[in-house]
Design a protein around this motif. Structure first.
Motif, mmCIF file in Angstrom:
data_model
loop_
_atom_site.group_PDB
_atom_site.id
_atom_site.type_symbol
_atom_site.label_atom_id
_atom_site.label_comp_id
_atom_site.label_asym_id
_atom_site.label_seq_id
_atom_site.Cartn_x
_atom_site.Cartn_y
_atom_site.Cartn_z
ATOM 1 N N ASN A 1 2.418 9.281 18.487
ATOM 2 C CA ASN A 1 1.295 8.343 18.532
ATOM 3 C C ASN A 1 0.026 8.874 17.882
ATOM 4 O OD1 ASN A 1 2.820 6.426 19.828
ATOM 5 N ND2 ASN A 1 2.228 7.120 21.869
ATOM 6 N N ASP A 2 -0.106 10.170 17.732
ATOM 7 C CA ASP A 2 -1.347 10.709 17.182
ATOM 8 C C ASP A 2 -1.311 10.893 15.665
ATOM 9 O OD1 ASP A 2 0.397 12.830 17.089
ATOM 10 O OD2 ASP A 2 -1.113 14.324 17.656
ATOM 11 N N ASP A 3 -0.263 10.467 14.992
ATOM 12 C CA ASP A 3 -0.174 10.612 13.535
ATOM 13 C C ASP A 3 -1.262 9.799 12.848
ATOM 14 O OD1 ASP A 3 2.013 12.160 13.934
ATOM 15 O OD2 ASP A 3 3.469 10.692 13.208
ATOM 16 N N LYS A 4 -1.725 10.322 11.723
ATOM 17 C CA LYS A 4 -2.732 9.633 10.920
ATOM 18 C C LYS A 4 -2.044 9.058 9.685
ATOM 19 C CE LYS A 4 -6.936 10.372 8.294
ATOM 20 N NZ LYS A 4 -7.848 11.367 7.737
ATOM 21 N N ILE A 5 -2.340 7.814 9.380
ATOM 22 C CA ILE A 5 -1.804 7.168 8.186
ATOM 23 C C ILE A 5 -2.932 7.084 7.165
ATOM 24 C CG2 ILE A 5 -0.745 5.093 7.239
ATOM 25 C CD1 ILE A 5 1.049 6.530 9.229
ATOM 26 N N GLU A 6 -2.752 7.768 6.043
ATOM 27 C CA GLU A 6 -3.761 7.793 4.979
ATOM 28 C C GLU A 6 -3.325 6.836 3.875
ATOM 29 O OE1 GLU A 6 -5.587 11.032 1.827
ATOM 30 O OE2 GLU A 6 -4.322 11.722 3.468
ATOM 31 N N ALA B 1 6.715 -4.321 6.829
ATOM 32 C CA ALA B 1 7.781 -3.333 6.714
ATOM 33 C C ALA B 1 7.175 -2.065 6.120
ATOM 34 C CB ALA B 1 8.905 -3.849 5.809
ATOM 35 N N SER B 2 7.731 -0.947 6.523
ATOM 36 C CA SER B 2 7.298 0.312 5.933
ATOM 37 C C SER B 2 8.489 1.253 5.859
ATOM 38 C CB SER B 2 6.155 0.941 6.740
ATOM 39 O OG SER B 2 6.549 1.141 8.068
ATOM 40 N N CYS B 3 8.409 2.159 4.905
ATOM 41 C CA CYS B 3 9.477 3.129 4.712
ATOM 42 C C CYS B 3 8.850 4.432 4.262
ATOM 43 C CB CYS B 3 10.468 2.614 3.670
ATOM 44 S SG CYS B 3 11.898 3.679 3.441
ATOM 45 N N TYR B 4 9.340 5.547 4.793
ATOM 46 C CA TYR B 4 8.805 6.874 4.473
ATOM 47 C C TYR B 4 9.917 7.793 3.990
ATOM 48 C CZ TYR B 4 4.692 5.437 7.119
ATOM 49 O OH TYR B 4 3.582 4.778 7.562
ATOM 50 N N LEU B 5 9.537 8.696 3.067
ATOM 51 C CA LEU B 5 10.421 9.764 2.600
ATOM 52 C C LEU B 5 9.600 11.026 2.412
ATOM 53 C CD1 LEU B 5 12.631 8.101 -0.181
ATOM 54 C CD2 LEU B 5 13.391 8.916 2.035
ATOM 55 N N GLU B 6 10.281 12.137 2.311
ATOM 56 C CA GLU B 6 9.617 13.398 2.011
ATOM 57 C C GLU B 6 9.315 13.482 0.530
ATOM 58 O OE1 GLU B 6 8.769 15.759 4.333
ATOM 59 O OE2 GLU B 6 9.516 14.369 5.862
ATOM 60 N N HIS B 7 8.130 13.931 0.173
ATOM 61 C CA HIS B 7 7.730 14.074 -1.234
ATOM 62 C C HIS B 7 8.524 15.204 -1.876
ATOM 63 C CE1 HIS B 7 5.276 14.538 -4.765
ATOM 64 N NE2 HIS B 7 4.471 13.572 -4.375
ATOM 65 N N GLY C 1 6.759 18.058 0.245
ATOM 66 C CA GLY C 1 6.873 18.164 1.689
ATOM 67 C C GLY C 1 6.060 17.131 2.447
ATOM 68 N N ASP C 2 5.100 16.473 1.768
ATOM 69 C CA ASP C 2 4.342 15.407 2.433
ATOM 70 C C ASP C 2 5.263 14.253 2.771
ATOM 71 O OD1 ASP C 2 1.944 16.704 2.295
ATOM 72 O OD2 ASP C 2 1.119 15.497 0.659
ATOM 73 N N ARG C 3 4.959 13.550 3.832
ATOM 74 C CA ARG C 3 5.710 12.351 4.188
ATOM 75 C C ARG C 3 4.952 11.159 3.618
ATOM 76 N NH1 ARG C 3 8.303 10.781 9.913
ATOM 77 N NH2 ARG C 3 10.120 9.827 8.970
ATOM 78 N N ILE C 4 5.530 10.573 2.578
ATOM 79 C CA ILE C 4 4.872 9.477 1.875
ATOM 80 C C ILE C 4 5.682 8.200 2.063
ATOM 81 C CG2 ILE C 4 3.726 10.909 0.156
ATOM 82 C CD1 ILE C 4 6.107 10.331 -1.680
ATOM 83 N N GLY C 5 5.011 7.075 1.855
ATOM 84 C CA GLY C 5 5.727 5.824 2.053
ATOM 85 C C GLY C 5 5.033 4.630 1.458
ATOM 86 N N ILE C 6 5.662 3.496 1.657
ATOM 87 C CA ILE C 6 5.152 2.197 1.224
ATOM 88 C C ILE C 6 5.032 1.329 2.469
ATOM 89 C CG2 ILE C 6 5.697 0.092 -0.066
ATOM 90 C CD1 ILE C 6 5.176 2.180 -2.039
ATOM 91 N N THR D 1 0.835 -1.194 0.000
ATOM 92 C CA THR D 1 0.000 0.000 0.000
ATOM 93 C C THR D 1 0.869 1.243 0.000
ATOM 94 O OG1 THR D 1 -1.508 -1.247 1.435
ATOM 95 C CG2 THR D 1 -1.960 1.074 1.172
ATOM 96 N N VAL D 2 0.455 2.245 -0.784
ATOM 97 C CA VAL D 2 1.095 3.557 -0.695
ATOM 98 C C VAL D 2 0.375 4.331 0.408
ATOM 99 C CG1 VAL D 2 1.910 3.653 -3.066
ATOM 100 C CG2 VAL D 2 -0.346 4.488 -2.554
ATOM 101 N N VAL D 3 1.139 5.006 1.245
ATOM 102 C CA VAL D 3 0.552 5.705 2.390
ATOM 103 C C VAL D 3 1.162 7.096 2.519
ATOM 104 C CG1 VAL D 3 0.018 3.616 3.705
ATOM 105 C CG2 VAL D 3 2.235 4.681 3.977
ATOM 106 N N ARG D 4 0.419 7.945 3.228
ATOM 107 C CA ARG D 4 0.909 9.283 3.570
ATOM 108 C C ARG D 4 0.727 9.449 5.072
ATOM 109 N NH1 ARG D 4 -1.530 14.363 0.506
ATOM 110 N NH2 ARG D 4 -3.415 13.181 0.923
ATOM 111 N N GLN D 5 1.767 9.938 5.731
ATOM 112 C CA GLN D 5 1.720 10.142 7.178
ATOM 113 C C GLN D 5 1.443 11.608 7.439
ATOM 114 O OE1 GLN D 5 5.415 9.294 9.176
ATOM 115 N NE2 GLN D 5 4.396 8.874 11.101
ATOM 116 N N LEU D 6 0.393 11.854 8.199
ATOM 117 C CA LEU D 6 -0.001 13.232 8.500
ATOM 118 C C LEU D 6 0.110 13.487 9.998
ATOM 119 C CD1 LEU D 6 -3.248 13.239 6.335
ATOM 120 C CD2 LEU D 6 -1.067 14.283 5.748
ATOM 121 N N PRO D 7 0.775 14.590 10.402
ATOM 122 C CA PRO D 7 0.809 14.926 11.829
ATOM 123 C C PRO D 7 -0.556 15.465 12.247
ATOM 124 C CG PRO D 7 1.901 16.621 10.574
ATOM 125 C CD PRO D 7 1.514 15.549 9.602
ATOM 126 N N MET D 8 -1.000 15.088 13.418
ATOM 127 C CA MET D 8 -2.329 15.541 13.848
ATOM 128 C C MET D 8 -2.209 16.657 14.886
ATOM 129 S SD MET D 8 -4.101 13.962 11.752
ATOM 130 C CE MET D 8 -5.741 14.354 12.211
#
Length: 179
Positions: free
Chosen positions: A122-127, A172-178, A136-141, A107-114
Motif C-alpha cells: 500500500n505504500d508504493d509510489k506511482i510516478e 487497466a495497468s501492467c508492469y514489467l521490470e526495466h 531493474g525499475d518496475r515500469i508500466g502502462i 500514461t507511462v508509470v514507474r512503481q517505486l517501493p517506499m
C-alpha cells in the motif's frame, strides 16, 4: 339450430376473444423485461470485451517500454521508447475497436517501493511520465477509459440517486521490470 347450441357458439367465441386479450396483456408485461435482459447481456458483453482490450493493450505497450535503449538499439533515448509504447497502446486499442477519446488517459508509470522497500504494498509510489529509468525499475502502462453505455442512465430511473452518468470508468495497468 337450437337455442342452447347457439349460446354455446357465442360463449366459445367470447372465450377465445378473452383468451386473446389475456395473451396480449401477458406479452405487454413480459416483453419489456425480456428485452431489457437481452440488452443488458449485450452491454455486459461489450464491457467485458472493452476491459479485455484495455488489458491486452497495456501488456503490448509495456513490452515496448521494457526494451533497452541506447546506441545501436531500436530506440536511442528513453523518450523515443516511451512515445513508441504510447503509440503501440493507441494502435492496439484502435485495432480492437475501442475508441480512444479525449477522456482516455494512457500514461507511462514507474512503481517505486517506499518505506518497507517491498513492491506491491500500500505504500508504493506511482510516478507518472517518469524520466531516467534504469535497469531493474518496475515500469508500466496505465490506461483509464470511459466506456460509453446507456445502462447507468437506465438504472438511475429505478433509484433515488439521479446522477445521470452516461458511461462507466474502466482502467487497466501492467508492469514489467526495466531491461
Amino acid at each position: 339450430m337450437s337455442k342452447l347450441s347457439k349460446q354455446n357458439q357465442l360463449s366459445s367465441r367470447s372465450k377465445r376473444w378473452r383468451e386473446r386479450g389475456q395473451s396480449m396483456v401477458e406479452l405487454a408485461l413480459i416483453l419489456p423485461l425480456f428485452l431489457g435482459l437481452v440488452l443488458a447481456i449485450m452491454e455486459i458483453g461489450r464491457a467485458w470485451a472493452t476491459k479485455q482490450s484495455l488489458t491486452l493493450a497495456a501488456r503490448e505497450g509495456v513490452r515496448v517500454l521494457a526494451l533497452p535503449y541506447g546506441a545501436g538499439l531500436t530506440f536511442s533515448t528513453e523518450g523515443q521508447k516511451q512515445d513508441a509504447a504510447l503509440k503501440t497502446v493507441s494502435s492496439y486499442l484502435a485495432n480492437s475497436g475501442v475508441v480512444v477519446t479525449a477522456d482516455t488517459e494512457i500514461t507511462v508509470v514507474r512503481q517505486l517501493p517506499m518505506g518497507d522497500q517491498i513492491l506491491d504494498t500500500n505504500d508504493d509510489k506511482i510516478e507518472e511520465n517518469y524520466t531516467n529509468g534504469v535497469r531493474g525499475d518496475r515500469i508500466g502502462i496505465r490506461i483509464r477509459h470511459k466506456f460509453d453505455t446507456a445502462l447507468p442512465i437506465i438504472l438511475t430511473m429505478f433509484s433515488s440517486n439521479q446522477s445521470g452518468q452516461s458511461g462507466v470508468n474502466m482502467g487497466a495497468s501492467c508492469y514489467l521490470e526495466h531491461e
